[in-house]
Write a protein that holds these residues in place. Structure first.
Motif, mmCIF file in Angstrom:
data_model
loop_
_atom_site.group_PDB
_atom_site.id
_atom_site.type_symbol
_atom_site.label_atom_id
_atom_site.label_comp_id
_atom_site.label_asym_id
_atom_site.label_seq_id
_atom_site.Cartn_x
_atom_site.Cartn_y
_atom_site.Cartn_z
ATOM 1 N N SER A 158 51.742 46.125 35.646
ATOM 2 C CA SER A 158 52.302 46.584 34.371
ATOM 3 C C SER A 158 51.352 46.201 33.238
ATOM 4 C CB SER A 158 53.675 45.944 34.104
ATOM 5 O OG SER A 158 53.521 44.559 33.793
ATOM 6 N N GLY A 159 51.639 46.710 32.056
ATOM 7 C CA GLY A 159 50.860 46.312 30.884
ATOM 8 C C GLY A 159 51.086 44.847 30.539
ATOM 9 N N THR A 160 52.317 44.397 30.710
ATOM 10 C CA THR A 160 52.612 42.983 30.459
ATOM 11 C C THR A 160 51.832 42.121 31.446
ATOM 12 O OG1 THR A 160 54.839 43.701 29.855
ATOM 13 C CG2 THR A 160 54.501 41.335 30.126
ATOM 14 N N SER A 184 48.437 49.811 29.827
ATOM 15 C CA SER A 184 49.719 50.013 30.516
ATOM 16 C C SER A 184 49.795 51.423 31.094
ATOM 17 C CB SER A 184 50.871 49.804 29.530
ATOM 18 O OG SER A 184 52.093 50.281 30.079
ATOM 19 N N LYS A 215 53.376 55.835 28.178
ATOM 20 C CA LYS A 215 51.996 55.639 27.762
ATOM 21 C C LYS A 215 51.149 56.906 27.971
ATOM 22 C CE LYS A 215 53.016 51.465 26.591
ATOM 23 N NZ LYS A 215 54.472 51.391 26.852
ATOM 24 N N GLN A 273 49.096 51.068 24.356
ATOM 25 C CA GLN A 273 49.517 52.346 23.780
ATOM 26 C C GLN A 273 48.351 53.278 23.469
ATOM 27 O OE1 GLN A 273 51.952 51.622 20.309
ATOM 28 N NE2 GLN A 273 53.275 50.150 21.358
ATOM 29 N N ASP A 283 45.153 44.463 23.126
ATOM 30 C CA ASP A 283 46.337 45.071 23.735
ATOM 31 C C ASP A 283 46.232 46.573 23.500
ATOM 32 O OD1 ASP A 283 48.784 46.153 24.371
ATOM 33 O OD2 ASP A 283 49.957 44.466 23.603
HETATM 34 C C1 LIG Z 1 51.855 47.129 22.578
HETATM 35 C C2 LIG Z 1 52.359 46.970 23.980
HETATM 36 N N1 LIG Z 1 51.949 45.913 24.708
HETATM 37 C C3 LIG Z 1 52.353 45.732 25.964
HETATM 38 C C4 LIG Z 1 53.217 46.616 26.568
HETATM 39 C C5 LIG Z 1 53.694 46.301 27.944
HETATM 40 O O1 LIG Z 1 53.437 47.285 28.864
HETATM 41 P P1 LIG Z 1 54.392 47.419 30.152
HETATM 42 O O2 LIG Z 1 55.666 48.043 29.710
HETATM 43 O O3 LIG Z 1 53.605 48.300 31.061
HETATM 44 O O4 LIG Z 1 54.582 46.052 30.697
HETATM 45 C C6 LIG Z 1 53.670 47.728 25.855
HETATM 46 C C7 LIG Z 1 54.554 48.767 26.408
HETATM 47 O O5 LIG Z 1 55.462 48.764 27.049
HETATM 48 C C8 LIG Z 1 53.242 47.908 24.528
HETATM 49 O O6 LIG Z 1 53.673 48.949 23.802
#
Ligand SMILES: Cc1ncc(COP(=O)(O)O)c(C=O)c1O
Length: 415
Positions: free
Chosen positions: A76-78, A197, A202, A176, A173
């Motif tokens: 994931s992005g997180t 992400s 996205k 987006q 980060d």
């Molecule tokens: C600015 C930002 N950082 C991090 C994330 C985390 O990504 P993810 O949902 O894939 O964990 C998101 C989106 O969800 C985001 O908009």
């Protein structure tokens, strides 16, 4: 013309497309998924036949990102943000500067690393203000995390001029804004590490997924180790896992082969999706004509921004609320990013609550680090901001409707 909000006929009643890569999922993604199932290779490191999708996706992202880039795919992005911070060795005792306007995941990643998020203002780019960052740097600052909001760039030239001399790492980060550029360079490849992400909303999606990109070989190896239990595994066969020379405690943040296969198809579509959004956005703004009283969000490089949003700043919060409500009534979704609230207004952040509560340096009983009003410029900008989304799936009729609604509402509300 009477506004729909005042009982008039709305410009549009059918919903507008709102997705990006998700809008164009099609036969190629289906074929990619079936290819993985047919091979029976679901796991990214080993199985009955050598896995190939995630590894190929990483190579393709590296090539897409530019000379010397390495990519590590994660779940994931997180996870990408957590992996990036882990690769840099950010942890307890460290501070990480985060913009007051972002999705809560940026903050969560810092807290889960054991570090302390410190908030800085955004400016009229809606991204981190270099001046504000300068004012919050301390001897404990380990990293700064600019967030490229909605395919627009943080002003990295100004930011790197602050972080460079201070010796502070920059984690972009780019969740987006994958594929958007700043002066010809892909966002997420300009600081020390970029995090991306593949979540549903996205630019490109695999349902879930993320990527870490860096030019630093050591950081790439540490990232690869962290997302696979810290490099401890000895169980491989077939295509093997890399073993970190110095294993540490890591996590399982691995991307699956099915997600990797979808992501490869979507990556090949990415520049086309960005082109479509940029073209639709330009057409909307041209057709809508001048919007008096509206100041557009600033892009450090207007050519490179990804075109997914029309960010408008109104004179007052009241006007912004009326403008957004009138657009919604016309059938064009509009509103302030994150409900007009800074990320520190999120209850868990404001109250500094973690799952365990005990022992985290963030949670010192009786000491509250945050309060509303601590980033007044960001709070003001968010309260006056109205965003209208742009999808790569917009037809000429969709473009026309959004432009007509913008002109109609501007004429009635801002005149
Ligand atoms: C600015 C930002 N950082 C991090 C994330 C985390 O990504 P993810 O949902 O894939 O964990 C998101 C989106 O969800 C985001 O908009």
């Amino acid at each position: 013309m009477t506004l729909a909000a005042d009982g008039g006929t709305p410009v549009r009643t059918r919903p507008l497309p709102s997705g990006k890569g998700a809008e164009v999922l099609g036969p190629q993604e289906r074929t990619a998924v079936l290819r993985v199932l047919d091979r029976g290779a679901l796991f990214r490191y080993y199985g009955p036949v050598p896995p190939e999708e995630v590894a190929a996706f990483e190579d393709e992202v590296a090539a897409f990102s530019g000379e010397g880039c390495r990519a590590v795919a994660v779940s994931s992005g997180t996870a990408a943000l957590r992996t990036a911070l882990a690769a840099l060795g950010v942890g307890a005792g460290d501070e990480v500067v985060v913009p007051a306007c972002t999705f809560v995941a940026s903050v969560n990643a810092v807290v889960l690393a054991g570090a302390m998020p410190v908030f800085a203002e955004v400016d009229d780019t809606l991204c981190l203000s270099a001046e504000s960052v300068r004012s919050v740097l301390t001897s404990r600052t380990a990293a700064v995390m600019p967030v490229h909001l909605d395919n627009g760039q943080a002003d990295l030239d100004a930011l790197l001029a602050v972080t460079g001399p201070a010796g502070v790492a920059v984690v972009e980060d780019t969740a987006q804004s994958m594929g958007a550029t700043l002066h010809g360079r892909r966002l997420g490849t300009i600081g020390d590490v970029g995090a991306f992400s593949l979540q549903l909303d996205k630019n490109i999606t695999a349902g879930e997924g993320g990527i870490v990109v860096t030019r630093d070989e050591r950081l790439a190896l540490r990232a690869a180790a962290f997302q696979d239990q810290g490099g401890h595994f000895l169980t491989q066969h077939g295509a093997g896992r890399d073993h970190a020379p110095d294993p540490f405690v890591g996590d399982n943040l691995r991307l699956t082969e099915i997600a990797g296969a979808i992501a490869r198809v979507q990556l090949a579509r990415l520049d086309g999706l960005l082109d479509a959004m940029r073209t639709a956005k330009a057409a909307i703004l041209t057709a809508a004509g001048p919007l008096p009283g509206v100041t557009m969000r600033r892009y450090p490089d207007p050519v490179g921004e990804g075109g997914s949003g029309i960010g408008m700043l109104l004179a007052t919060p009241e006007l912004a609320a009326r403008f957004a409500a009138a657009l919604c009534a016309e059938g064009v979704p509009a509103g302030a990013p994150y409900g007009g609230q800074p990320v520190y207004a999120t209850p868990a952040v404001m109250q500094q609550r973690t799952a365990a509560m005990k022992g985290h340096p963030w949670h010192v009983p009786g000491v509250m680090a945050y309060a509303m009003g601590m980033c007044p410029q960001t709070e003001d900008l968010l309260a006056r901001c109205v965003r209208v989304g742009v999808s790569p799936a917009y037809t000429p009729a969709d473009v026309d409707d959004v432009a007509t609604a913008l002109a109609k509402v501007a004429d009635a509300v801002l005149r």
